[in-house]
Write an enzyme that holds these catalytic residues in place. Structure first.
Site, PDB file in Angstrom:
ATOM      1  N   GLU A  12      32.266  37.442  42.760  1.00  0.00           N
ATOM      2  CA  GLU A  12      31.361  37.076  42.003  1.00  0.00           C
ATOM      3  C   GLU A  12      30.244  36.183  42.963  1.00  0.00           C
ATOM      4  O   GLU A  12      30.086  35.140  42.430  1.00  0.00           O
ATOM      5  CB  GLU A  12      31.490  36.163  41.168  1.00  0.00           C
ATOM      6  CG  GLU A  12      31.845  37.102  39.456  1.00  0.00           C
ATOM      7  CD  GLU A  12      32.947  35.795  38.751  1.00  0.00           C
ATOM      8  OE1 GLU A  12      32.833  34.491  38.503  1.00  0.00           O
ATOM      9  OE2 GLU A  12      33.060  35.916  37.755  1.00  0.00           O
TER      10      GLU A  12
ATOM     11  N   GLU B 237      37.106  41.452  34.834  1.00  0.00           N
ATOM     12  CA  GLU B 237      37.426  40.386  34.063  1.00  0.00           C
ATOM     13  C   GLU B 237      36.811  39.990  32.607  1.00  0.00           C
ATOM     14  O   GLU B 237      35.547  40.073  32.538  1.00  0.00           O
ATOM     15  CB  GLU B 237      36.738  39.177  35.144  1.00  0.00           C
ATOM     16  CG  GLU B 237      37.263  39.414  36.391  1.00  0.00           C
ATOM     17  CD  GLU B 237      36.853  37.898  37.371  1.00  0.00           C
ATOM     18  OE1 GLU B 237      36.772  37.082  35.981  1.00  0.00           O
ATOM     19  OE2 GLU B 237      36.474  37.683  38.285  1.00  0.00           O
TER      20      GLU B 237
ATOM     21  N   TRP C 128      36.815  26.530  31.626  1.00  0.00           N
ATOM     22  CA  TRP C 128      35.876  25.701  32.442  1.00  0.00           C
ATOM     23  C   TRP C 128      34.746  25.661  31.264  1.00  0.00           C
ATOM     24  O   TRP C 128      33.145  25.356  31.670  1.00  0.00           O
ATOM     25  CB  TRP C 128      34.866  26.908  33.891  1.00  0.00           C
ATOM     26  CG  TRP C 128      35.266  28.400  32.989  1.00  0.00           C
ATOM     27  CD1 TRP C 128      36.116  29.118  33.150  1.00  0.00           C
ATOM     28  CD2 TRP C 128      33.783  28.681  32.444  1.00  0.00           C
ATOM     29  NE1 TRP C 128      35.850  30.402  33.178  1.00  0.00           N
ATOM     30  CE2 TRP C 128      34.947  30.382  32.160  1.00  0.00           C
ATOM     31  CE3 TRP C 128      32.596  28.354  31.743  1.00  0.00           C
ATOM     32  CZ2 TRP C 128      33.504  30.784  31.417  1.00  0.00           C
ATOM     33  CZ3 TRP C 128      32.246  29.868  30.881  1.00  0.00           C
ATOM     34  CH2 TRP C 128      32.243  31.023  30.816  1.00  0.00           C
TER      35      TRP C 128
ATOM     36  N   HIS D 150      44.221  28.353  32.065  1.00  0.00           N
ATOM     37  CA  HIS D 150      43.027  29.795  32.221  1.00  0.00           C
ATOM     38  C   HIS D 150      44.132  30.422  31.724  1.00  0.00           C
ATOM     39  O   HIS D 150      44.992  31.248  32.016  1.00  0.00           O
ATOM     40  CB  HIS D 150      42.413  30.596  33.556  1.00  0.00           C
ATOM     41  CG  HIS D 150      41.513  31.344  32.925  1.00  0.00           C
ATOM     42  ND1 HIS D 150      41.048  32.506  32.283  1.00  0.00           N
ATOM     43  CD2 HIS D 150      39.773  31.279  33.093  1.00  0.00           C
ATOM     44  CE1 HIS D 150      40.126  32.718  32.140  1.00  0.00           C
ATOM     45  NE2 HIS D 150      39.415  31.914  32.636  1.00  0.00           N
TER      46      HIS D 150
HETATM   47  C1  GLA Z   1      35.930  33.852  37.515  1.00  0.00           C
HETATM   48  C2  GLA Z   1      35.953  35.129  38.866  1.00  0.00           C
HETATM   49  C3  GLA Z   1      37.647  34.593  38.211  1.00  0.00           C
HETATM   50  C4  GLA Z   1      37.920  33.365  37.514  1.00  0.00           C
HETATM   51  C5  GLA Z   1      37.287  33.530  36.168  1.00  0.00           C
HETATM   52  C6  GLA Z   1      37.934  32.840  34.875  1.00  0.00           C
HETATM   53  O1  GLA Z   1      35.392  34.993  36.813  1.00  0.00           O
HETATM   54  O2  GLA Z   1      35.691  35.638  39.511  1.00  0.00           O
HETATM   55  O3  GLA Z   1      38.110  34.192  39.401  1.00  0.00           O
HETATM   56  O4  GLA Z   1      37.033  32.095  38.439  1.00  0.00           O
HETATM   57  O5  GLA Z   1      35.784  33.161  36.493  1.00  0.00           O
HETATM   58  O6  GLA Z   1      37.516  32.824  33.797  1.00  0.00           O
END
Ligand code: GLA
Length: 660
Positions: free
Chosen positions: A142, A300, A308, A351
């Site tokens: 990301e 993901e 978060w 999470h």
């Molecule tokens: C992002 C990150 C992951 C994780 C998720 C949690 O997408 O790429 O490593 O932290 O958020 O929602």
């Protein structure tokens, strides 16, 4: 269809790995992403590598028939790196140098970071290029999620280099583009130019826009440098990096990124306060499919709550399955989660994951196993895509420019404005592509919508005008066509670049205050109201479809329609309530001849993926009540032959293979 998630076995004793393998097989997991944040373990001190654990992880996966999407761990440089090179830590807008201790805290322009990240990428690629488990490279993680910009002196120098290239080394050209005669901002030497650091009043808009372009390009150059290293070592293994399109995170111009990757992947998370998050999934999926020019991979999403947001909502019964299958409907050819096993420690211990803290005696685990079965049943959908008659213009320059400070209204959010227009089409089951404003093949669409295109180049405006002239239908939203690529206002009346094609001229903008509304009359539902925006339009060829019913603009047109060349151009100069917008877009798409993919009751999401041998009709129930819809073929999730009517279970999904 690949199925899996981020797998972080280094967080667990090795005895746990055997259980992981057994459970992955039980759930039908076929591929996992490994090593994403493993830098500190892979390179315990500078230039000293320890691949022993990764060797064992990949071997275990291989023995269990599970493929690896192997990541370069460069999103999380270790402590030793920052102790040795503190200058690689990023500096924020206010001049604070951040500390290490989380992740993605590095300066994108730092030469030491670049060197260190390419070294670990090269070592990893060299070691695992021929490992049979490795089927995909996961570059970084990301980009731009946490460090979209660094304001340090190194970044300032890199910004100047980028600017010299953009302006052909011509400082006067930059001064003119930025309009620096304003507020005494004229630059006499390149080294006078800084990143847009915190300053006393409104910073120069073009300076800020070029900064955003630079920041996106700077991260892209890190990504392509890593991709090059991976390609050299293993030309046959495709490389991806996980994109992220959120209302609040918009650091990267993915139109520029997409062609640099072998395969596109996306991360998608629901916002707890979004009552119709399924629309966000669809929009994101369509955007990803459009960027990819076909199918893509969901790298993901979450089985349940994230950790978060202010309050992290769990998913409702059946919601995770609907989410995952909706991503497939909109073009995903593989589904993965963050993450495999819920963490016991660390920043993401709250999470959700595929295997929750509770273990296998849990609803999430049962749903994960069910989804594995579903995806197996949908294997043949892979490679099929969606054919759309309608396109929505999506542009990062326009987005960044719209959300700069000191606009006529600070209430305009790009993604919200686009979603307002996307929603009625989604409800109607009309397939939508997203396109760049300068897309050279607009003629493949019947209808092109530009809900929010504040910034547009002359060439792109001409492109959209040509599409209308040659018979297409164009609809433009308010505050579009206002400025060029340098944020300079098109003079002579708004909406400058679209005045001719729309047949209107606006001499003054009347944005509405929060909570303020205005009535509309004309060819719109009774008691229509609008908010956010209004403007005083004069017709110069268009006809009024609706006008303001009250306020300072009473009697002036608010929605217009213009025959231009062989086509029609609509202008929505205000922000009508959702029912009225739905009615207007219904009329617009009907007149343009764009048709729904399939007939289905309200609340059933309809998408059709088209394959070479069959089509796949996805029906997703968002009413909680279930429904029946006409269909012929085989329902793939249950294997049931369908003659005449398919039943979509309450909160469930049906996927019908339709004969050709
Ligand atoms: C992002 C990150 C992951 C994780 C998720 C949690 O997408 O790429 O490593 O932290 O958020 O929602």
């Amino acid at each position: 269809m690949a199925y899996g998630g981020d797998y972080n076995p280094e967080q667990w004793p090795e005895e746990v790995w055997a259980e992981d393998m057994r459970l992955m097989r039980e759930a039908g997991v076929t591929m996992v992403s490994v090593g994403i944040f493993s830098w500190a373990l892979l390179e315990p001190s500078e230039g000293v590598f320890d691949f022993s654990r990764m060797d064992r992880i990949l071997d275990v996966l291989q023995e269990n028939g599970i493929a690896a999407d192997l990541a370069t761990p460069t999103a999380a440089p270790p402590a030793w790196f920052f102790r040795a090179y503190p200058e690689a830590l990023p500096v924020d807008r206010d001049g604070r140098r951040l500390s290490y201790g989380s992740r993605q805290t590095f300066c994108p322009s730092s030469p030491t970071y670049r060197r260190a990240s390419l070294r670990i990428a090269e070592a990893l690629a060299g070691r695992y290029a021929t490992h049979p488990a490795v089927v995909m490279w996961h570059v970084h993680n990301e980009y731009g999620c946490h460090n979209d910009a660094c304001y340090c002196d190194t970044s300032a120098a890199a910004f100047r280099t980028w600017l010299r290239a953009r302006y052909d080394d011509d400082l006067d050209a930059l001064n003119h583009a930025w309009g620096t005669t304003f507020w005494s901002q004229w630059y006499y030497t390149w080294d006078q130019i800084l990143p847009p650091r915190a300053t006393g009043a409104v910073p120069n808009p073009t300076h800020q826009l070029d900064w955003r372009r630079f920041c996106s390009d700077e991260l892209l150059s890190l990504c392509t440098a890593e991709r090059e290293v991976l390609r050299q070592a293993a030309p046959g293994i495709p490389a991806t990096t996980n994109f992220l399109v959120l209302r609040t995170i918009d650091a990267l111009d993915y139109w520029r990124w997409a062609p640099e990757l072998d395969l596109l992947s996306n991360d998608h998370y629901l916002m707890s306060d979004d009552p119709e998050a399924e629309i966000d999934i669809a929009l994101n999926g369509d955007l990803m499919r459009s960027l990819a020019g076909g199918s893509w991979f969901l790298m993901e999403h979450s089985t349940g709550a994230v950790n978060w947001q202010p309050v992290n909502r769990a998913k409702n019964p059946g919601e995770m399955r609907r989410n995952a299958l909706a991503h497939v409907a909109h073009g995903a050819d593989g589904i993965a989660f963050f993450q495999w096993r819920a963490a016991k420690a660390g920043a993401e211990q709250w999470h959700s994951a595929m295997l929750p803290h509770a273990g296998t005696d849990s609803q999430i685990w049962r749903d994960v196993v069910q989804l594995g079965t579903d995806l197996k049943a949908l294997a043949e959908v892979r490679g099929s895509t969606v054919a759309a008659q309608v396109a929505i213009v999506w542009d990062w320059d326009a987005r960044w420019a719209l959300e700069l400070p000191a606009q006529p209204s600070g209430e305009l959010r790009y993604q919200d404005l686009v979603r307002d227009w996307y929603t009625p089409l989604w409800r109607a089951g009309i397939a939508v592509d997203f396109i760049r404003p300068d897309d050279p093949e607009l003629d493949r669409y019947k209808l092109v919508l530009a809900p929010s295109l504040y910034l547009v180049t002359e060439a792109a405006a001409a492109n959209l005008t040509r599409f209308t002239e040659s018979g297409g239908t164009l609809a433009v939203g308010f505050h579009s066509g206002m400025v060029d690529e340098n944020c300079h206002v098109y003079l002579g009346g708004y909406p400058g670049a679209f005045r001719d094609v729309l047949g209107v001229m606006t001499d003054e903008l009347f944005p509405l205050l929060p909570e303020q509304t205005t009535g509309l009359t004309g060819d719109v539902p009774a008691a229509t109201t609008a908010d956010l925006w209004s403007e005083r339009i004069r017709l110069t060829g268009a006809q009024a479809v609706a006008s303001y019913a009250d306020g300072p603009l009473a009697g002036h047109p608010a929605v217009t329609r213009h025959h231009h060349g062989n086509g029609t151009a609509w202008y929505l100069a205000t922000h009508p309530d959702q029912d009225t917008l739905t009615a207007l877009l219904h009329r617009i798409h009907q007149e343009a001849g764009a048709t729904p993919e399939h007939e289905a009751p309200a609340g059933i999401e309809v998408v059709r993926r088209r394959g070479t041998e069959a089509d796949y009709l996805f029906l997703i129930d968002h009413t909680g009540k279930g429904a029946e819809a006409p269909a012929e073929g085989i329902e793939l999730l249950t294997g049931t032959p369908i003659t005449g009517t398919v039943t979509v279970p309450p909160g469930g999904v049906a996927v019908v293979r339709e004969p050709r």
